[in-house]
Scaffold this motif. Structure first.
Motif, short mmCIF file in Angstrom:
data_model
loop_
_atom_site.label_atom_id
_atom_site.label_comp_id
_atom_site.label_asym_id
_atom_site.label_seq_id
_atom_site.Cartn_x
_atom_site.Cartn_y
_atom_site.Cartn_z
N GLU A 99 0.82 -1.17 -0.08
CA GLU A 99 -0.05 0.11 -0.14
C GLU A 99 0.84 1.29 0.16
O GLU A 99 2.07 1.04 0.14
CB GLU A 99 -1.07 0.09 1.09
N PRO A 100 0.34 2.35 -0.50
CA PRO A 100 1.12 3.53 -0.37
C PRO A 100 1.71 4.03 1.09
O PRO A 100 0.94 3.51 2.10
CB PRO A 100 -0.03 4.71 -0.83
N LEU A 101 2.73 4.38 0.96
CA LEU A 101 3.18 4.78 2.34
C LEU A 101 2.60 6.00 3.16
O LEU A 101 2.22 7.04 2.34
CB LEU A 101 4.73 5.35 2.42
N PRO A 102 2.21 5.85 4.30
CA PRO A 102 1.42 6.80 5.15
C PRO A 102 2.11 7.97 5.07
O PRO A 102 3.48 8.04 5.45
CB PRO A 102 0.90 6.11 6.38
N ALA A 103 1.58 9.07 5.11
CA ALA A 103 2.04 10.47 5.35
C ALA A 103 2.20 10.85 6.69
O ALA A 103 1.08 10.43 7.57
CB ALA A 103 1.32 11.46 4.49
N ASP A 104 3.06 11.94 7.23
CA ASP A 104 3.09 12.65 8.32
C ASP A 104 3.24 11.50 9.57
O ASP A 104 2.89 11.66 10.53
CB ASP A 104 1.82 13.20 8.60
N LEU A 105 4.04 10.36 9.28
CA LEU A 105 4.51 9.72 10.22
C LEU A 105 5.84 9.78 10.64
O LEU A 105 6.76 10.12 9.85
CB LEU A 105 4.29 8.17 9.67
N VAL A 106 6.26 9.82 11.94
CA VAL A 106 7.65 9.96 12.57
C VAL A 106 7.86 8.46 13.39
O VAL A 106 6.99 7.61 13.66
CB VAL A 106 7.56 10.95 13.60
N VAL A 107 9.06 8.34 13.45
CA VAL A 107 9.72 7.03 13.86
C VAL A 107 9.76 7.52 15.65
O VAL A 107 10.13 8.64 16.13
CB VAL A 107 11.12 6.83 13.59
N LEU A 108 9.28 6.52 16.46
CA LEU A 108 8.95 6.58 17.47
C LEU A 108 10.05 5.96 18.62
O LEU A 108 10.44 6.23 19.69
CB LEU A 108 7.81 6.35 18.42
N ARG A 109 10.75 4.76 17.91
CA ARG A 109 12.00 4.10 18.55
C ARG A 109 12.88 4.01 17.56
O ARG A 109 12.36 3.68 16.44
CB ARG A 109 11.63 3.05 19.49
N VAL A 110 14.12 3.47 17.77
CA VAL A 110 15.19 3.02 16.90
C VAL A 110 14.64 1.81 16.34
O VAL A 110 14.28 0.75 16.79
CB VAL A 110 16.50 2.86 17.83
N VAL A 111 14.88 1.81 14.81
CA VAL A 111 14.65 0.63 14.12
C VAL A 111 16.08 0.45 13.30
O VAL A 111 16.42 1.12 12.62
CB VAL A 111 13.50 0.76 13.12
N ASP A 112 16.64 -0.71 13.52
CA ASP A 112 18.09 -0.77 13.00
C ASP A 112 18.06 -0.92 11.57
O ASP A 112 17.05 -1.31 10.83
CB ASP A 112 19.06 -2.04 13.85
N ASP A 113 19.22 -0.85 10.96
CA ASP A 113 19.20 -0.95 9.57
C ASP A 113 19.09 -2.37 9.27
O ASP A 113 19.40 -3.59 9.56
CB ASP A 113 20.59 -0.84 9.33
N GLY A 114 18.03 -2.72 8.10
CA GLY A 114 17.75 -4.05 7.71
C GLY A 114 16.42 -4.54 8.54
O GLY A 114 16.01 -5.55 8.13
N GLU A 115 16.25 -3.93 9.62
CA GLU A 115 14.59 -4.53 10.53
C GLU A 115 13.74 -4.23 9.95
O GLU A 115 13.43 -3.06 9.23
CB GLU A 115 15.18 -3.98 11.66
N LEU A 116 12.73 -5.23 9.96
CA LEU A 116 11.43 -4.77 9.49
C LEU A 116 10.79 -3.94 10.43
O LEU A 116 11.05 -3.77 11.61
CB LEU A 116 10.45 -6.32 9.61
N VAL A 117 9.99 -2.97 9.62
CA VAL A 117 9.58 -1.90 10.46
C VAL A 117 8.19 -2.00 11.14
O VAL A 117 7.10 -2.35 10.45
CB VAL A 117 9.23 -0.39 9.51
N PRO A 118 8.19 -2.23 12.42
CA PRO A 118 6.92 -2.55 13.15
C PRO A 118 6.10 -1.45 13.06
O PRO A 118 6.38 -0.22 13.16
CB PRO A 118 7.53 -2.98 14.47
N LEU A 119 4.79 -1.57 13.14
CA LEU A 119 3.90 -0.52 13.20
C LEU A 119 3.94 0.27 14.58
O LEU A 119 3.50 1.54 14.64
CB LEU A 119 2.44 -1.10 12.97
N THR A 120 4.37 -0.49 15.70
CA THR A 120 4.25 0.00 16.87
C THR A 120 5.46 1.31 17.08
O THR A 120 5.41 1.87 17.93
CB THR A 120 4.53 -0.98 18.02
N ALA A 121 6.55 1.12 15.94
CA ALA A 121 7.44 2.14 16.20
C ALA A 121 7.16 3.31 15.40
O ALA A 121 8.17 4.29 15.21
CB ALA A 121 8.61 1.57 15.57
N LEU A 122 5.93 3.76 14.86
CA LEU A 122 5.70 5.00 13.96
C LEU A 122 4.23 5.51 14.98
O LEU A 122 3.63 4.71 15.62
CB LEU A 122 5.22 4.17 12.69
N GLY A 123 4.53 6.60 14.69
CA GLY A 123 3.38 7.49 15.21
C GLY A 123 3.38 8.88 14.62
O GLY A 123 3.94 9.25 13.68
#
Length: 229
Positions: A99-123
């Motif tokens: 799906e298209p990338l949601p707009a106006d999202l920021v990262v809430l915690r560190v996501v390491d290089d190559g790690e799957l992006v969890p929905l809980t890390a975005l807000g």
């Protein structure tokens, strides 16, 4: 003299008993319920096996971090890449690339290089602010983006300080802050040189850190044991 064997005596049929009839097995026809039931069971087994194999081999595109993502950073297409994974029902916990990338999202915690992006890390917003901290001495190569550190302020000893008098004690500025970026001259990470760290300071610690940066003294960066978020 030759004797011929006596002929067997004829069987005597008992009066009143019916003659037994031989039972023959008949081939089941298409209308036999047992045959229909067996065919249905076989068909269901084949269909279930095909579904399981198909589900196990099905992949779903999801986003992974293309470089470390740090709290407060806006989520952009340039900071992500796509991979195909087989996670079954667990796929819904990660940011889908179908799906298209949601707009106006920021990262809430560190996501390491190559790690799957969890929905809980975005807000929508992160309660941190990026602050540039100049460090006048060499840093360990452990200091990199995504590492958790403590910030300490080491007051400068006054020129009028009397010998034997107590020295000003270092004080904690902020604990468990995340390093967003490291800017350094060549070789400054492992030897003395000019190093600038961009750290993500919680808003409630921001006044203390900014005041220390303008005061006479230095800011020390202390890595936290096992500190990677």
């Amino acid at each position: 003299m030759t004797y011929a064997p006596a002929a067997p005596a004829p069987a005597v049929r008992e009066q009143g008993l019916p003659e037994p009839v031989a039972t023959r097995l008949r081939r089941p026809g298409w209308r036999d319920p047992r045959l229909v039931t067996g065919l249905v069971i076989v068909a269901l087994s084949v269909a279930c096996g095909s579904w399981v194999v198909s589900a196990a081999s099905r992949t779903t595109p999801v986003f992974v971090a293309d470089g470390a993502l740090t709290p407060g950073a806006p989520l952009t297409a340039e900071s992500l890449r796509t991979v195909d994974v087989r996670l079954g029902s667990g796929t819904g916990r990660y940011l889908s690339a179908a799906e298209p990338l949601p707009a106006d999202l920021v990262v809430l915690r560190v996501v390491d290089d190559g790690e799957l992006v969890p929905l809980t890390a975005l807000g929508a917003d992160a309660d941190v602010r990026s602050v540039s901290v100049p460090v006048g001495s060499g840093l360990s190569d452990r200091i990199r983006a995504g590492v958790v550190v403590d910030l300490w302020f080491v007051p400068e000893v006054p020129v009028t300080h009397e010998a034997g008098a107590g020295r000003p004690e270092p004080a904690t500025l902020a604990k468990d802050v995340v390093v967003e970026q490291v800017d350094a001259q060549d070789g400054a990470i492992v030897v003395d040189g000019t190093v600038t760290l961009h750290v993500l300071v919680p808003e409630d610690s921001l006044p203390t850190v900014l005041a220390a940066l303008s005061d006479a003294g230095t800011v020390a960066v202390v890595p936290v044991a096992g500190g990677v978020r």
